[in-house]
Design a protein around this motif. Structure first.
Motif, PDB file in Angstrom:
ATOM      1  N   MET A   1      -3.218  17.438 -16.925  1.00  0.00           N
ATOM      2  CA  MET A   1      -4.295  16.472 -17.034  1.00  0.00           C
ATOM      3  C   MET A   1      -4.270  15.514 -15.842  1.00  0.00           C
ATOM      4  N   VAL A   2      -3.089  15.129 -15.413  1.00  0.00           N
ATOM      5  CA  VAL A   2      -2.964  14.214 -14.286  1.00  0.00           C
ATOM      6  C   VAL A   2      -3.514  14.856 -13.014  1.00  0.00           C
ATOM      7  N   ASP A   3      -3.277  16.170 -12.818  1.00  0.00           N
ATOM      8  CA  ASP A   3      -3.771  16.864 -11.636  1.00  0.00           C
ATOM      9  C   ASP A   3      -5.294  16.839 -11.579  1.00  0.00           C
ATOM     10  N   GLN A   4      -5.959  16.982 -12.728  1.00  0.00           N
ATOM     11  CA  GLN A   4      -7.411  16.945 -12.764  1.00  0.00           C
ATOM     12  C   GLN A   4      -7.929  15.566 -12.381  1.00  0.00           C
ATOM     13  N   GLU A   5      -7.245  14.523 -12.792  1.00  0.00           N
ATOM     14  CA  GLU A   5      -7.643  13.161 -12.442  1.00  0.00           C
ATOM     15  C   GLU A   5      -7.461  12.916 -10.948  1.00  0.00           C
ATOM     16  N   GLN A   6      -6.444  13.508 -10.348  1.00  0.00           N
ATOM     17  CA  GLN A   6      -6.126  13.309  -8.944  1.00  0.00           C
ATOM     18  C   GLN A   6      -7.051  14.089  -8.015  1.00  0.00           C
ATOM     19  N   ASP A   7      -7.717  15.124  -8.520  1.00  0.00           N
ATOM     20  CA  ASP A   7      -8.532  15.992  -7.679  1.00  0.00           C
ATOM     21  C   ASP A   7      -9.593  15.255  -6.879  1.00  0.00           C
ATOM     22  N   GLY A   8     -10.285  14.314  -7.474  1.00  0.00           N
ATOM     23  CA  GLY A   8     -11.368  13.627  -6.793  1.00  0.00           C
ATOM     24  C   GLY A   8     -10.939  12.375  -6.064  1.00  0.00           C
ATOM     25  N   MET A   9      -9.647  12.141  -5.961  1.00  0.00           N
ATOM     26  CA  MET A   9      -9.157  10.911  -5.345  1.00  0.00           C
ATOM     27  C   MET A   9      -8.588  11.151  -3.953  1.00  0.00           C
ATOM     28  N   LEU A  10      -8.442  10.078  -3.217  1.00  0.00           N
ATOM     29  CA  LEU A  10      -7.790  10.150  -1.915  1.00  0.00           C
ATOM     30  C   LEU A  10      -6.336  10.576  -2.110  1.00  0.00           C
ATOM     31  N   PRO A  11      -5.759  11.287  -1.163  1.00  0.00           N
ATOM     32  CA  PRO A  11      -4.343  11.678  -1.291  1.00  0.00           C
ATOM     33  C   PRO A  11      -3.447  10.437  -1.348  1.00  0.00           C
ATOM     34  N   ILE A  12      -2.584  10.393  -2.327  1.00  0.00           N
ATOM     35  CA  ILE A  12      -1.751   9.209  -2.538  1.00  0.00           C
ATOM     36  C   ILE A  12      -0.780   8.976  -1.380  1.00  0.00           C
ATOM     37  N   ALA A  13      -0.337  10.038  -0.721  1.00  0.00           N
ATOM     38  CA  ALA A  13       0.565   9.879   0.431  1.00  0.00           C
ATOM     39  C   ALA A  13      -0.151   9.130   1.557  1.00  0.00           C
ATOM     40  N   ASN A  14      -1.425   9.451   1.785  1.00  0.00           N
ATOM     41  CA  ASN A  14      -2.188   8.759   2.823  1.00  0.00           C
ATOM     42  C   ASN A  14      -2.409   7.295   2.458  1.00  0.00           C
ATOM     43  N   VAL A  15      -2.706   7.042   1.188  1.00  0.00           N
ATOM     44  CA  VAL A  15      -2.899   5.661   0.728  1.00  0.00           C
ATOM     45  C   VAL A  15      -1.611   4.872   0.942  1.00  0.00           C
ATOM     46  N   GLY A  16      -0.482   5.451   0.565  1.00  0.00           N
ATOM     47  CA  GLY A  16       0.812   4.778   0.752  1.00  0.00           C
ATOM     48  C   GLY A  16       1.106   4.519   2.222  1.00  0.00           C
ATOM     49  N   ARG A  17       0.785   5.470   3.086  1.00  0.00           N
ATOM     50  CA  ARG A  17       1.013   5.316   4.523  1.00  0.00           C
ATOM     51  C   ARG A  17       0.185   4.153   5.086  1.00  0.00           C
ATOM     52  N   ILE A  18      -1.061   4.067   4.655  1.00  0.00           N
ATOM     53  CA  ILE A  18      -1.919   2.971   5.110  1.00  0.00           C
ATOM     54  C   ILE A  18      -1.395   1.632   4.593  1.00  0.00           C
ATOM     55  N   MET A  19      -0.944   1.602   3.364  1.00  0.00           N
ATOM     56  CA  MET A  19      -0.403   0.368   2.792  1.00  0.00           C
ATOM     57  C   MET A  19       0.837  -0.091   3.565  1.00  0.00           C
ATOM     58  N   LYS A  20       1.692   0.855   3.949  1.00  0.00           N
ATOM     59  CA  LYS A  20       2.925   0.514   4.673  1.00  0.00           C
ATOM     60  C   LYS A  20       2.649  -0.082   6.044  1.00  0.00           C
ATOM     61  N   GLN A  21       1.520   0.277   6.661  1.00  0.00           N
ATOM     62  CA  GLN A  21       1.203  -0.217   8.003  1.00  0.00           C
ATOM     63  C   GLN A  21       1.044  -1.726   8.041  1.00  0.00           C
ATOM     64  N   ILE A  22       0.593  -2.327   6.957  1.00  0.00           N
ATOM     65  CA  ILE A  22       0.314  -3.756   6.948  1.00  0.00           C
ATOM     66  C   ILE A  22       1.503  -4.570   6.432  1.00  0.00           C
ATOM     67  N   LEU A  23       2.430  -3.906   5.776  1.00  0.00           N
ATOM     68  CA  LEU A  23       3.572  -4.605   5.177  1.00  0.00           C
ATOM     69  C   LEU A  23       4.757  -4.662   6.141  1.00  0.00           C
ATOM     70  N   PRO A  24       5.679  -5.594   5.902  1.00  0.00           N
ATOM     71  CA  PRO A  24       6.902  -5.637   6.721  1.00  0.00           C
ATOM     72  C   PRO A  24       7.664  -4.306   6.596  1.00  0.00           C
ATOM     73  N   PRO A  25       8.434  -3.951   7.624  1.00  0.00           N
ATOM     74  CA  PRO A  25       9.101  -2.640   7.647  1.00  0.00           C
ATOM     75  C   PRO A  25       9.974  -2.329   6.437  1.00  0.00           C
ATOM     76  N   ARG A  26      10.635  -3.323   5.878  1.00  0.00           N
ATOM     77  CA  ARG A  26      11.550  -3.064   4.757  1.00  0.00           C
ATOM     78  C   ARG A  26      10.890  -3.201   3.386  1.00  0.00           C
ATOM     79  N   ALA A  27       9.600  -3.471   3.357  1.00  0.00           N
ATOM     80  CA  ALA A  27       8.902  -3.648   2.081  1.00  0.00           C
ATOM     81  C   ALA A  27       8.826  -2.321   1.330  1.00  0.00           C
ATOM     82  N   LYS A  28       8.948  -2.417   0.041  1.00  0.00           N
ATOM     83  CA  LYS A  28       8.845  -1.243  -0.829  1.00  0.00           C
ATOM     84  C   LYS A  28       7.532  -1.324  -1.595  1.00  0.00           C
TER      85      LYS A  28
END
Length: 144
Positions: A1-28
């Motif tokens: 069910m989770v895979d079906q919800e994820q199908d129409g969304m942006l890839p989460i790895a790309n979203v995380g990568r973009i989020m990391k660009q604005i945060l300090p290097p050690r931020a989680k």
């Protein structure tokens, strides 16, 4: 069910990568934060794209282009985003024009005409470089 919800969304790895660009290097960033941002970004893009698509449909066009997205951003009240996107789109198109012109000039220079026959011209210069060990020692000597 989770895979079906994820199908129409942006890839989460790309979203995380973009989020990391604005945060300090050690931020989680938690998985939940990435998923929330993924949902919000996907919804925002769908909202803007839907508006642009409606405009195209009313104009009997099948293809949404960059100008339509800029128009939709402005029509929806995101004027700051629209102006930034217009500037980016202009620079992108300019770079594509320059690249196409450079490729066209390169292709024209590589073709030599003989009467009515056009033959690709071979490059006469070679950028080969040989590295030879010198006699008596193991140092490298460059010979062009």
């Amino acid at each position: 069910m989770v895979d079906q919800e994820q199908d129409g969304m942006l890839p989460i790895a790309n979203v995380g990568r973009i989020m990391k660009q604005i945060l300090p290097p050690r931020a989680k960033i938690s998985k939940e934060a990435k998923q929330t941002m993924q949902e919000c970004a996907t919804e925002f893009l769908s909202f803007v794209t839907g508006e642009a698509s409606d405009k195209c449909h009313k104009e009997n066009r099948k293809t949404v282009n960059g100008d339509d997205i800029c128009w939709a951003l402005s029509a929806l009240g995101f004027d700051n985003y629209a102006q930034a996107t217009i500037r980016y789109l202009h620079k992108y198109r300019e770079a594509e024009r320059d690249k196409a012109a450079a490729n066209n000039n390169q292709n024209t220079a590589d073709i030599k005409s003989y009467g009515g026959l056009q033959v690709p011209q071979q490059n006469q210069t070679s950028n080969l470089e040989f590295r030879v060990l010198g006699k008596g020692d193991n140092s490298l000597v460059t010979k062009p």
